[in-house]
Design a protein around this motif. Structure first.
Motif, PDB file in Angstrom:
ATOM      1  N   GLN A 144       0.772  -1.224   0.079  1.00 47.42           N
ATOM      2  CA  GLN A 144       0.078   0.122   0.018  1.00 47.42           C
ATOM      3  C   GLN A 144       0.815   1.295  -0.006  1.00 47.42           C
ATOM      4  O   GLN A 144       0.609   2.258  -0.420  1.00 47.42           O
ATOM      5  CB  GLN A 144      -0.854  -0.033   1.231  1.00 47.42           C
ATOM      6  N   LEU A 145       1.958   1.252   0.891  1.00 46.17           N
ATOM      7  CA  LEU A 145       2.911   2.471   0.794  1.00 46.17           C
ATOM      8  C   LEU A 145       3.474   2.577  -0.604  1.00 46.17           C
ATOM      9  O   LEU A 145       3.992   3.808  -0.927  1.00 46.17           O
ATOM     10  CB  LEU A 145       3.698   2.406   2.137  1.00 46.17           C
ATOM     11  N   ILE A 201       0.586   0.582  19.169  1.00 47.56           N
ATOM     12  CA  ILE A 201       1.100   0.852  17.855  1.00 47.56           C
ATOM     13  C   ILE A 201       0.472  -0.359  16.827  1.00 47.56           C
ATOM     14  O   ILE A 201       0.238  -0.074  15.837  1.00 47.56           O
ATOM     15  CB  ILE A 201       2.720   0.613  17.915  1.00 47.56           C
ATOM     16  N   ASP A 202       0.339  -1.410  17.252  1.00 51.48           N
ATOM     17  CA  ASP A 202      -0.075  -2.556  16.702  1.00 51.48           C
ATOM     18  C   ASP A 202      -1.545  -2.351  16.068  1.00 51.48           C
ATOM     19  O   ASP A 202      -1.849  -2.349  15.016  1.00 51.48           O
ATOM     20  CB  ASP A 202      -0.230  -3.891  17.552  1.00 51.48           C
ATOM     21  N   MET A 208      -4.455   2.096  10.025  1.00 47.90           N
ATOM     22  CA  MET A 208      -3.897   2.749   8.949  1.00 47.90           C
ATOM     23  C   MET A 208      -4.002   1.724   7.890  1.00 47.90           C
ATOM     24  O   MET A 208      -4.225   2.430   6.428  1.00 47.90           O
ATOM     25  CB  MET A 208      -2.279   3.213   9.139  1.00 47.90           C
ATOM     26  N   SER A 209      -3.665   0.575   7.616  1.00 47.86           N
ATOM     27  CA  SER A 209      -3.820  -0.272   6.427  1.00 47.86           C
ATOM     28  C   SER A 209      -5.084  -0.290   6.128  1.00 47.86           C
ATOM     29  O   SER A 209      -5.440  -0.405   4.914  1.00 47.86           O
ATOM     30  CB  SER A 209      -3.333  -1.614   7.068  1.00 47.86           C
ATOM     31  N   ALA A 210      -6.154  -0.535   6.987  1.00 49.89           N
ATOM     32  CA  ALA A 210      -7.438  -0.339   6.492  1.00 49.89           C
ATOM     33  C   ALA A 210      -7.988   0.742   5.939  1.00 49.89           C
ATOM     34  O   ALA A 210      -8.654   0.725   4.870  1.00 49.89           O
ATOM     35  CB  ALA A 210      -8.372  -0.744   7.852  1.00 49.89           C
ATOM     36  N   GLN A 211      -7.388   1.757   6.253  1.00 49.15           N
ATOM     37  CA  GLN A 211      -7.812   3.227   5.765  1.00 49.15           C
ATOM     38  C   GLN A 211      -7.157   3.443   4.508  1.00 49.15           C
ATOM     39  O   GLN A 211      -7.935   3.848   3.409  1.00 49.15           O
ATOM     40  CB  GLN A 211      -7.371   4.382   6.575  1.00 49.15           C
ATOM     41  N   GLN A 214      -8.989   1.331   1.876  1.00 52.06           N
ATOM     42  CA  GLN A 214     -10.179   1.989   1.542  1.00 52.06           C
ATOM     43  C   GLN A 214     -10.238   3.303   0.701  1.00 52.06           C
ATOM     44  O   GLN A 214     -11.035   3.945   0.313  1.00 52.06           O
ATOM     45  CB  GLN A 214     -10.989   2.055   2.894  1.00 52.06           C
ATOM     46  N   GLY A 215      -8.799   3.745   0.630  1.00 52.81           N
ATOM     47  CA  GLY A 215      -8.690   4.907  -0.109  1.00 52.81           C
ATOM     48  C   GLY A 215      -8.911   6.365   0.976  1.00 52.81           C
ATOM     49  O   GLY A 215      -8.994   7.091   0.303  1.00 52.81           O
ATOM     50  N   ASP A 216      -9.030   5.887   2.116  1.00 51.58           N
ATOM     51  CA  ASP A 216      -9.521   7.053   2.948  1.00 51.58           C
ATOM     52  C   ASP A 216      -8.264   7.863   3.368  1.00 51.58           C
ATOM     53  O   ASP A 216      -7.762   8.065   4.766  1.00 51.58           O
ATOM     54  CB  ASP A 216     -10.266   6.637   4.329  1.00 51.58           C
TER      55      ASP A 216
END
Length: 238
Positions: A144-145, A201-202, A208-211, A214-216
């Motif tokens: 994703q990054l 943090i976990d 963050m990964s979910a957002q 989803q393109g948020d």
């Protein structure tokens, strides 16, 4: 009647207990990664030894008198040296903590995971499952990054969490003398504070990964959720 401190201690102990069970499968995956590294080392040793033997055979056919006793001893010495060297020394040095703020965003998850793996032996056993879980989520975050603009506000949030706050938490814990890590201070021990911080943090990496999935990006960039890690308020050096 239980006090707030008693309840806080009970919650921290429960977190440590859940960590032991919840991340058993993640620890298994971490072991599999280490086993894969061992297999890679064995492969490199076999390749190096095979190359040495092949060179010795070629020289044996080319030289009129073969390689002789001295050549055979030299070959054995080279085989032993190559095997020991490739077995003992790591394939590459673990990244330094300073690199986590300098690497490109797309390389940040893998670099952080390698740095985490090097820190793992110095951490208490109950939180290693959390470290493994963070490593797995970093693996999921990497693709994703790779698609995220390095200068986007969302990228800054990811880099702050993974490249700054996570190392600060572990460095702060490691600065506490080992005999004091199980000693309660301000209601919690440093071990418990570390577990709480890693859990935060976990969870944050998961969100963050979910957002990102989803393109948020706007939500990720503007939510303003910075870590409120207990160790800073409770006396663990940061």
């Amino acid at each position: 009647m239980p006090t707030d401190v008693d309840r806080q201690l009970a919650q921290a102990d429960a977190l440590l207990a859940r960590t032991r069970d919840r991340y058993a499968s993640v620890s298994k995956r971490s072991r599999q990664r280490r086993e894969a590294e061992i297999l890679r080392r064995v492969g490199r040793i076999a390749l190096a030894d095979g190359l040495i033997i092949a060179v010795a055979l070629v020289l044996g056919f080319v030289l009129p008198a073969g390689i002789g006793m001295f050549g055979a001893l030299l070959m054995m010495a080279l085989l032993i040296a190559a095997t020991v060297t490739l077995a003992i020394f790591p394939g590459s040095a673990p990244p330094r903590v300073e690199q986590l703020t300098q690497v490109p965003l797309k390389a940040l998850p893998l670099t952080t995971e390698r740095w985490l793996e090097a820190q793992r032996p110095a951490l208490p056993a109950p939180v290693r499952g959390l470290v493994d879980s963070i490593g797995v989520k970093l693996e999921m975050l990497a693709p994703q990054l790779a698609l995220l603009d390095e200068h986007a506000p969302a990228a800054g949030e990811v880099r702050k969490l993974v490249g700054e706050q996570l190392p600060e938490l572990l460095k702060g814990y490691q600065r506490v003398p080992e005999p004091l890590r199980g000693v309660e201070r301000n209601g919690l021990t440093p071990d418990q504070q570390l577990a709480q911080g890693l859990q935060v943090i976990d969870d944050e990496i998961g969100e963050m990964s979910a957002q990102l999935a989803q393109g948020d990006l706007d939500l990720l960039a503007t939510r303003g959720r910075y870590l409120q890690i207990k160790y800073r308020d409770d006396g663990l050096p940061g």
